[in-house]
Structure formats: C-alpha cells, structure tokens
Design an enzyme around this catalytic site. Sequence first.
Site, PDB file in Angstrom:
ATOM      1  N   GLY A  48       0.749  -1.205   0.056  1.00 19.14           N
ATOM      2  CA  GLY A  48      -0.008   0.070  -0.041  1.00 19.14           C
ATOM      3  C   GLY A  48       0.838   1.346   0.073  1.00 19.14           C
ATOM      4  CD  GLU A  82     -14.902  17.629   2.120  1.00 17.30           C
ATOM      5  OE1 GLU A  82     -14.501  16.475   1.919  1.00 17.30           O
ATOM      6  OE2 GLU A  82     -14.092  18.398   2.855  1.00 17.30           O
TER       7      GLU A  82
END
Length: 434
Positions: free
Chosen positions: A8, A168
């Site tokens: 990752g 948002e």
Amino acid sequence: MKRVVIVGGGFAGVSCARRLASNANVHVTLIDKNNYQQFQPLLYQVATALLGPGNAAFSLRSLLRGHANVDVKMAEVISADLTRRTVETADGKKYQGDFLVLAAGAQANFFGTTGAEQHAYPLYSLRDAELLRSRILMLLESVDREPSLIDQGALNFVVVGAGPTGAETAGSLGHLIQTARKDLYNSLEWTKAQIFLVDIGHTVLNGFSKKSQEYAIRKLEWRGVQIRFGVAVKEVHSGYVLLSDGTKILTHTAIWAGGLKASSLSDALGIQTGRGGRIDVQPDFGVSGFPGVYALGDFANIAGADGKPLPQLASVAQQSGYYCARQIVAAIAGKPGEPFHYFDKGIMAMIGRNAAVAEIGKKRYELTGPIAFAAWLGVHALLLIPTRAKIEAFLDWAWDYFGGSNVDPVLDRPEQVAVNWHAGEEKELLRKTS
Ligand SMILES: Cc1cc2nc3c(=O)[nH]c(=O)nc-3n(C[C@H](O)[C@H](O)[C@H](O)COP(=O)(O)OP(=O)(O)OC[C@H]3O[C@@H](n4cnc5c(N)ncnc54)[C@H](O)[C@@H]3O)c2cc1C
C-alpha cells in the site's frame, strides 16, 4: 540488511517507506496496485471537474526517487502468509520480508444495499473520481442535446451519506452546477437540475460541532442541495433510487458516500478482523501472534490515548507510518519501541468554493469561511511530500478555492459511462471490470 515489505502506497505506506529509506541497513519493497499515491481529500473536486486528476495523484517513483534501497512494485497483492511475512501478487510473484507492513487502506462499504455495488458511484480512488466526473459530464452533454432526458432523471444527482465525503461532494456538485450554468451549456434547462443529499441520521458532518453542522447545512442549501434526513437509500437501480420511506428518485448518478471498510485484502489474511474488516492492532501496531507484521492507517483499528479508535484520517495514517518505521528501526537495533502519540490537528471540511469548516486541534477551535479554508490548506499541505508536482498541486488547490479556476468539462471516458436511454437501462458498464 533487513528487508521490509510494505503493501500500500497511501499516506501510511509512503510515510513508512520514506522514513525507512534514510536507513542504510534496511531494504524496502513498496507494493501498490497503482503506480501513484492518491490524495483522497480532493477526490470530490476531481469528480466534479473542479480540479484535474493530476492534482490528486502523485507518482510513487517520484516520491521515493533517489533512494537506492527502495523498490517500488506496481502489483496487486492477493494473499499473505503472515507467519512467513510473505505476500503474493496477482501475477504470481512472492515477496518476503523480515518485516511486513500492511497499509492497504479502505474501500466503499455498501452494507448490502440492493444494487449499490452495481449501480452507485463510490468515491475512494482516483479511478472512482474520474468515472464519476465522466458520468456527470456525459449526462450534461446528453441533456444539452436532448432536453427530454430530464424527465428520466438525467439531471438528478443523489449523494448517499452526509458525512464529510458526502457533504463535500454535494457542495462541490452544487458549485459545478452554479458555475456551468453561467457560461457553459447555455441552452440547458438548469432550473430542473436537482441534488439530493440523503442520510438516515439527522445532521451533516457527524462528529463536528453543532455550529459547524448548521453552517454546512446553510451553505449546502445555498448551493441548491436538497437535504433528506431520517431516510436511508434502500435500493439503487440503473435509473432510480428507492428510499426507505418509499420515495423513488429518478437518477442515473447515485454517489455512494455511505461508509468504508478495509480493503478486500483483509479477507485474504486468514485472521479474525475487527470493526469495518480492519485489523485490530496492538499499541505498537503489531498484528497479534505474528511478530514483525504491522497494520497501519485505514487498514487498522488504531486505539487513541482514551482507548477509543482513532478516525480514518490522512494525518492518522501518515503518523502511523512514521511511527511504524521508528518501531522497525528500534527492533533492528534491538532497542525497545516507544508508545504512539497521535498529534490531533483537528477536523475540517469544504462545502464548495468559499465555504469551509475547521475545528482546530484537540480543543476544536471553530472556524468557518475563508479562514477555515486557509487552515485546511495548511493542515493538508503538511501531508504533502515536497516534490515539484505536489507544490504545483498545492498552488492549484489554493487558486481554485479563492476563485481563480474554472470548471474543466473535458469528457474523457465516454464509453465507460454511457447510458442506454432507449432501452431504459444502462449499458453494462466497463467500470466494474476494468
Ligand atoms: C473522499 C475522501 C475524502 C477524504 N478527505 C479527507 C480529509 O479531508 N482529511 C483527512 O485527513 N482525511 C481524509 N480522508 C481520509 C484519508 O484519505 C484516509 O484516511 C487516508 O487516505 C488513509 O491512508 P492509508 O495509507 O491508510 O490508505 P490509502 O491512502 O487508501 O492507501 C492505500 C493504498 O493501498 C493500495 N492497495 C489497496 N489494496 C491493495 C492490494 N491488494 N495490493 C496492492 N495495493 C493495494 C491502494 O492502491 C492505495 O494506494 C478522505 C477519504 C476519502 C475517501
């Protein structure tokens, strides 16, 4: 030389790799299915065509350039043997380390909602953001040619979940529509465009103060967002969503901001996982029963000083990465580790241009408006590793917010977001398979 394998390349993995890179006794292999780090806090701006994809993704090789002891491998890890600290990638390669760091992040959690996985647009990766942007622009282009499509819900947008991501996104969508109405798509019947923000709870921005929530609601309504509290999205279909109170909203764009769970790699580890499929880690982020294996960031349930789990935030992930690197260096030197202390910078959200809320630091000092955005900019700038691309991105964010930039309506993946209006349902989208 000790080998560290990191899965990752997000905030957690990259900060761990960069901190280890300065140690000549360590070799790092960082594996990510993409060759870039994603900057999730701005994905909704990319999705609503207010920023370009290059503003929210940064090459892993550039971030880690100049370190001969760091290798980047672009590959998807499909399984792990935690006892041997070995991972296997989709192309059959195996990577073994003296230490294994799992920082594979999160993905959308549809909570088994009928049709959501097939038809809703999640917003966790750059690819998600690009597809959503293309879908929105495709609908605007279609309606511009054929206004009667509005009767099939072509200009209805449903955002599921009123947490920071949903609020948002809805605010930014409102901004896109208000901007596009002014000087793009002149003949479009904008008065018929509708944005719905749906949440089973009774407020937006859960976790923020009442004042911030009220400010956000005012700004959302000013952006034309219709807020539906106390109802859940029960089903998502190719041309509509069904709410728990029986309301049917015609739409071809249901945006999923309803929750997250650990990335699917957590199912392939063969261990019991905790809340949200995340790994319950020990205080030093070690995975119980597997010495030398750590889990970080959104992939882990990390306890704060009060024992409660820390939120899934970029600053938590980044600090966990730095801390883990220090633990590994201490372990190699045979020294004891130190406890983790999270430095809480606060929480913040943007509700379209010129509207933001910020609650700064542990004491949650409340700010709204441009000054809150300045705080947002400062805190998020600290997440950036200074490369030229990142500094340019930072300037673009600031420029965009303070009114300099415009909507960029380039539609770049039409085939992946097409709607088969005549058949009444979408073409099966490539988006689920590519
Ligand atoms: C839309 C949105 C807005 C957000 N806004 C904010 C904000 O304003 N402020 C804030 O602090 N936080 C915000 N967050 C949360 C923040 O982005 C995350 O907490 C943070 O990205 C977590 O970092 P991470 O390194 O744990 O995971 P990620 O950043 O998700 O990185 C995980 C990496 O693992 C890779 N990966 C996954 N599975 C595999 C596999 N099997 N094989 C190989 N690689 C794999 C992925 O490609 C990815 O690069 C937001 C999140 C979202 C979704």
